[in-house]
Design a protein around this motif. Structure first.
Motif, PDB file in Angstrom:
ATOM      1  N   TYR A  33      -4.387 -19.274   7.369  1.00 40.62           N
ATOM      2  CA  TYR A  33      -3.510 -18.128   7.528  1.00 40.62           C
ATOM      3  C   TYR A  33      -4.035 -16.941   6.728  1.00 40.62           C
ATOM      4  O   TYR A  33      -4.703 -17.120   5.699  1.00 40.62           O
ATOM      5  CB  TYR A  33      -2.093 -18.455   7.048  1.00 40.62           C
ATOM      6  CG  TYR A  33      -1.395 -19.528   7.835  1.00 40.62           C
ATOM      7  CD1 TYR A  33      -1.164 -19.383   9.196  1.00 40.62           C
ATOM      8  CD2 TYR A  33      -0.966 -20.702   7.214  1.00 40.62           C
ATOM      9  CE1 TYR A  33      -0.513 -20.366   9.915  1.00 40.62           C
ATOM     10  CE2 TYR A  33      -0.317 -21.692   7.932  1.00 40.62           C
ATOM     11  CZ  TYR A  33      -0.100 -21.518   9.281  1.00 40.62           C
ATOM     12  OH  TYR A  33       0.533 -22.492  10.003  1.00 40.62           O
ATOM     13  N   PRO A  34      -3.728 -15.720   7.169  1.00 35.60           N
ATOM     14  CA  PRO A  34      -4.072 -14.561   6.335  1.00 35.60           C
ATOM     15  C   PRO A  34      -3.345 -14.636   4.996  1.00 35.60           C
ATOM     16  O   PRO A  34      -2.297 -15.277   4.872  1.00 35.60           O
ATOM     17  CB  PRO A  34      -3.570 -13.368   7.167  1.00 35.60           C
ATOM     18  CG  PRO A  34      -3.442 -13.878   8.560  1.00 35.60           C
ATOM     19  CD  PRO A  34      -3.082 -15.329   8.433  1.00 35.60           C
ATOM     20  N   ASN A  35      -3.894 -13.994   3.985  1.00 37.56           N
ATOM     21  CA  ASN A  35      -3.216 -13.898   2.703  1.00 37.56           C
ATOM     22  C   ASN A  35      -2.025 -12.961   2.831  1.00 37.56           C
ATOM     23  O   ASN A  35      -1.967 -12.132   3.740  1.00 37.56           O
ATOM     24  CB  ASN A  35      -4.174 -13.383   1.630  1.00 37.56           C
ATOM     25  CG  ASN A  35      -5.325 -14.339   1.382  1.00 37.56           C
ATOM     26  OD1 ASN A  35      -5.117 -15.554   1.353  1.00 37.56           O
ATOM     27  ND2 ASN A  35      -6.527 -13.805   1.227  1.00 37.56           N
ATOM     28  N   PRO A  82       7.813 -14.399  10.909  1.00 36.96           N
ATOM     29  CA  PRO A  82       6.509 -14.263  10.255  1.00 36.96           C
ATOM     30  C   PRO A  82       5.639 -13.285  11.034  1.00 36.96           C
ATOM     31  O   PRO A  82       5.611 -13.316  12.272  1.00 36.96           O
ATOM     32  CB  PRO A  82       5.946 -15.686  10.289  1.00 36.96           C
ATOM     33  CG  PRO A  82       6.679 -16.376  11.389  1.00 36.96           C
ATOM     34  CD  PRO A  82       8.042 -15.764  11.426  1.00 36.96           C
ATOM     35  N   THR A  83       4.933 -12.431  10.317  1.00 34.81           N
ATOM     36  CA  THR A  83       4.228 -11.309  10.945  1.00 34.81           C
ATOM     37  C   THR A  83       2.842 -11.149  10.342  1.00 34.81           C
ATOM     38  O   THR A  83       2.675 -11.240   9.128  1.00 34.81           O
ATOM     39  CB  THR A  83       5.014  -9.995  10.749  1.00 34.81           C
ATOM     40  OG1 THR A  83       6.343 -10.165  11.238  1.00 34.81           O
ATOM     41  CG2 THR A  83       4.343  -8.837  11.480  1.00 34.81           C
ATOM     42  N   VAL A  84       1.854 -10.891  11.198  1.00 36.93           N
ATOM     43  CA  VAL A  84       0.499 -10.579  10.750  1.00 36.93           C
ATOM     44  C   VAL A  84       0.237  -9.097  11.009  1.00 36.93           C
ATOM     45  O   VAL A  84       0.367  -8.627  12.147  1.00 36.93           O
ATOM     46  CB  VAL A  84      -0.552 -11.428  11.485  1.00 36.93           C
ATOM     47  CG1 VAL A  84      -1.963 -10.984  11.094  1.00 36.93           C
ATOM     48  CG2 VAL A  84      -0.355 -12.905  11.180  1.00 36.93           C
ATOM     49  N   PHE A  85      -0.089  -8.348   9.961  1.00 38.83           N
ATOM     50  CA  PHE A  85      -0.489  -6.948  10.104  1.00 38.83           C
ATOM     51  C   PHE A  85      -1.988  -6.891  10.341  1.00 38.83           C
ATOM     52  O   PHE A  85      -2.764  -7.542   9.631  1.00 38.83           O
ATOM     53  CB  PHE A  85      -0.144  -6.159   8.839  1.00 38.83           C
ATOM     54  CG  PHE A  85       1.197  -5.498   8.873  1.00 38.83           C
ATOM     55  CD1 PHE A  85       1.310  -4.120   8.978  1.00 38.83           C
ATOM     56  CD2 PHE A  85       2.356  -6.255   8.792  1.00 38.83           C
ATOM     57  CE1 PHE A  85       2.553  -3.506   9.015  1.00 38.83           C
ATOM     58  CE2 PHE A  85       3.600  -5.665   8.825  1.00 38.83           C
ATOM     59  CZ  PHE A  85       3.704  -4.280   8.931  1.00 38.83           C
ATOM     60  N   THR A 378       3.845 -10.440  20.101  1.00 40.64           N
ATOM     61  CA  THR A 378       4.151 -11.817  19.733  1.00 40.64           C
ATOM     62  C   THR A 378       3.113 -12.746  20.350  1.00 40.64           C
ATOM     63  O   THR A 378       2.778 -12.608  21.539  1.00 40.64           O
ATOM     64  CB  THR A 378       5.559 -12.226  20.220  1.00 40.64           C
ATOM     65  OG1 THR A 378       6.531 -11.399  19.581  1.00 40.64           O
ATOM     66  CG2 THR A 378       5.848 -13.681  19.884  1.00 40.64           C
ATOM     67  N   ALA A 379       2.598 -13.664  19.552  1.00 44.62           N
ATOM     68  CA  ALA A 379       1.627 -14.640  20.053  1.00 44.62           C
ATOM     69  C   ALA A 379       2.372 -15.723  20.844  1.00 44.62           C
ATOM     70  O   ALA A 379       3.291 -16.348  20.321  1.00 44.62           O
ATOM     71  CB  ALA A 379       0.878 -15.271  18.889  1.00 44.62           C
ATOM     72  N   ILE A 380       1.991 -15.912  22.103  1.00 46.36           N
ATOM     73  CA  ILE A 380       2.654 -16.947  22.905  1.00 46.36           C
ATOM     74  C   ILE A 380       1.806 -18.216  22.976  1.00 46.36           C
ATOM     75  O   ILE A 380       2.172 -19.180  23.663  1.00 46.36           O
ATOM     76  CB  ILE A 380       3.002 -16.435  24.315  1.00 46.36           C
ATOM     77  CG1 ILE A 380       1.758 -15.965  25.076  1.00 46.36           C
ATOM     78  CG2 ILE A 380       4.024 -15.324  24.236  1.00 46.36           C
ATOM     79  CD1 ILE A 380       2.058 -15.619  26.519  1.00 46.36           C
ATOM     80  N   ILE A 390      -3.541 -17.274  13.888  1.00 44.55           N
ATOM     81  CA  ILE A 390      -2.234 -16.666  14.186  1.00 44.55           C
ATOM     82  C   ILE A 390      -1.490 -17.665  15.063  1.00 44.55           C
ATOM     83  O   ILE A 390      -1.805 -17.824  16.231  1.00 44.55           O
ATOM     84  CB  ILE A 390      -2.391 -15.319  14.914  1.00 44.55           C
ATOM     85  CG1 ILE A 390      -3.242 -14.350  14.088  1.00 44.55           C
ATOM     86  CG2 ILE A 390      -1.019 -14.707  15.200  1.00 44.55           C
ATOM     87  CD1 ILE A 390      -3.563 -13.040  14.792  1.00 44.55           C
ATOM     88  N   PRO A 391      -0.510 -18.375  14.500  1.00 44.50           N
ATOM     89  CA  PRO A 391       0.174 -19.428  15.254  1.00 44.50           C
ATOM     90  C   PRO A 391       1.054 -18.879  16.374  1.00 44.50           C
ATOM     91  O   PRO A 391       1.512 -17.729  16.323  1.00 44.50           O
ATOM     92  CB  PRO A 391       1.040 -20.133  14.195  1.00 44.50           C
ATOM     93  CG  PRO A 391       0.486 -19.701  12.877  1.00 44.50           C
ATOM     94  CD  PRO A 391      -0.069 -18.321  13.101  1.00 44.50           C
ATOM     95  N   LYS A 392       1.291 -19.695  17.354  1.00 46.63           N
ATOM     96  CA  LYS A 392       2.220 -19.378  18.428  1.00 46.63           C
ATOM     97  C   LYS A 392       3.591 -19.030  17.831  1.00 46.63           C
ATOM     98  O   LYS A 392       4.081 -19.713  16.940  1.00 46.63           O
ATOM     99  CB  LYS A 392       2.353 -20.569  19.367  1.00 46.63           C
ATOM    100  CG  LYS A 392       3.374 -20.389  20.482  1.00 46.63           C
ATOM    101  CD  LYS A 392       3.475 -21.647  21.330  1.00 46.63           C
ATOM    102  CE  LYS A 392       4.549 -21.496  22.403  1.00 46.63           C
ATOM    103  NZ  LYS A 392       4.660 -22.722  23.250  1.00 46.63           N
TER     104      LYS A 392
END
Length: 502
Positions: A33-35, A82-85, A378-380, A390-392
């Protein structure tokens, strides 16, 4: 009632969330996962600090603090998930260029709860996306809008005259909000009843505030007020939709009159087609009406407000815009004097096409003050970017300022320079300029927004000069950038103002 039992319940729920997160972390320990920080409380995460930073126009600093600490790709928890920038042009290309089998423009729970789960963003990647989008585009494409330009011109002209009559000062933001909402009601949705328009205007104001609030559905919260406002909107619009459906069935209403009728005609056709696997429902029409109304007026009002601000601050830019618009006014006068089919004195599609410098000014305003700080996807399915998983189900957020103010993309980005949008002399790299998104995620309302902005500015600069009441007014963000005090301006009518024959 004692607050002690409530505290116990909240504590137990929080502990259960934490336990679930710990278990999930153990199961997924093989993922990279990203930090970043997910915040102290589950669900809320860093939503409150992000919204607080946005309101203080410190969103860029909020992101940069985390980029400095974690890198250009970092994780957090925003608006209930949960969010990835992802920052930078390459990251923007990854997000906006991704196929709908990987990333879809589904929104956080606060936004989807207001817009509805059947709106165009939420159905991306499903069978419903194409017919709904086609219904909207059938009205929003340029050749369709051409037939509405004169009506829009008359409407904007009349509304500006009405709302400025006898006034020496106006608050630009509220003025533009009411004006763009009026245009959206009349042109996009065929709602011509003034009491209905006013009631909807007030309710949509609550909805917009709720979309970027913390996802707390308790009495008194901004989010709860937005949910209740949406219910009142649905109650108000349902009878209008039912009446339109009957008119379409009887053939007394042309489905191409407005976007709402276009969508309702699909609903009607689907109901009569037993072979269609997934017929369009009234819920889909309602959700897309709400989503499009939100998208169609507030962003335009914000952009127009900042253009008015810039024209007041920069006399050279103002004079150049006036010169272009007055030449178009002179041509309108000549047409009216000469007579003929186009001689009713109103703006034509050809007139709007000549407003090239004015549009470049608008484009540069949107580069310097992006109407949207960024947006969610959103990741599907499980995916990865930059070496990180980046998880579903996770949200992905791209940021506009990271490219708009990048010296490697825009020369001297702090300088206001409309000529950088002169396509003959400058080529802007794809996925670098993002007020309307990019790639196959470009906003379907781009052309409508362009025409609306140019028509409004034409009448503003040919009717008035203006000055700022507060020359150092600050920016705040409630999703969109607003002047802190709404940008009050002193109006100075032009004695030579000319209006066409109504």
């Amino acid at each position: 009632m004692s607050t002690f039992p409530v505290l116990i319940v909240v504590s137990v729920i929080t502990l259960l969330f934490l336990f679930k997160l710990v278990r999930k972390h153990k199961r997924d320990s093989t993922k990279n996962y990203p930090n970043g920080s997910m915040g102290f409380l589950p669900v809320i995460g860093e939503s409150l600090s992000f919204v607080k930073a946005q309101k203080a126009n410190r969103g860029q600093e909020w992101v940069e603090e985390r980029v400095a600490k974690y890198g250009p790709i970092f994780k957090t928890s925003l608006m209930g998930g949960p969010t990835v920038f992802i920052t930078g042009r390459a990251g923007t290309k990854f997000v906006l260029g991704a196929e709908t089998e990987v990333l879809v423009p589904r929104q956080p729970v606060t936004i989807s709860s207001i817009m509805g789960k059947h709106n165009l963003f939420e159905v991306a990647g499903t069978k419903r996306y194409k017919p709904i989008r086609q219904a909207m585009m059938s009205f929003l494409k340029p050749d369709s809008l051409q037939g509405h330009i004169k009506r829009m011109d008359s409407m904007v002209n009349a509304r500006i005259d009405k709302d400025t009559r006898g006034k020496e000062t106006i608050t630009t933001l509220s003025f533009m909000k009411k004006l763009t909402f009026h245009v959206a009601c009349q042109i996009l949705f065929g709602i011509t009843d003034d009491p209905t328009e006013q009631a909807l205007y007030e309710e949509f104001g609550h909805c917009f505030e709720a979309m970027w609030s913390a996802p707390l559905n308790f009495p008194g919260t901004t989010f709860r007020k937005g949910i209740q406002a949406r219910k009142r909107i649905v109650k108000k619009i349902l009878p209008i939709m039912e009446k339109r459906k009957e008119q379409i069935k009887k053939g007394t209403l042309n489905p191409m009159n407005d976007v709402l009728s276009c969508m309702l005609s699909l609903e009607t056709e689907a109901a009569e087609n037993d072979d269609q696997e997934e017929p369009i429902t009234m819920n889909e029409v309602i959700d897309n009406f709400v989503a499009m109304m939100i998208a169609s007026h507030d962003s335009s009002a914000s952009v127009l407000t900042w253009v008015i601000w810039k024209l007041a601050k920069d006399r050279e830019i103002y004079d150049n815009v006036v010169k272009e618009q007055m030449s178009i006014t002179d041509e309108r006068k000549q047409r009216q004097q000469q007579g003929g089919g186009e001689a009713d004195g109103r703006l034509t599609w050809g007139d709007v096409a000549k407003m090239k410098y004015t549009w470049r000014v608008v484009q540069e305003v949107m580069r310097v003050i992006p109407p949207f700080f960024g947006s969610f996807r959103t990741a599907i399915k499980d995916t990865s970017y930059g070496g990180y998983d980046i998880p579903k189900g996770w949200q992905v957020f791209w940021v506009a300022y990271a490219t708009h103010m990048n010296n490697d993309i825009f020369n001297d980005p702090a300088k206001f320079d409309p000529s950088r949008f002169d396509s003959k002399s400058n080529i802007i790299s794809p996925y670098s300029y993002l007020p309307f998104g990019a790639g196959h995620h470009t906003c379907i309302g781009l052309e409508f927004s362009r025409v609306e902005a140019l028509v409004v500015l034409h009448h503003m600069v040919t009717k008035f000069e203006w000055s700022l009441v507060n020359s150092d007014e600050k920016i705040t963000r409630l999703a969109l950038p607003y002047p802190e005090m709404g940008l009050p301006i002193n109006l100075i009518p032009k004695n030579s103002c000319w209006s066409p024959i109504p």
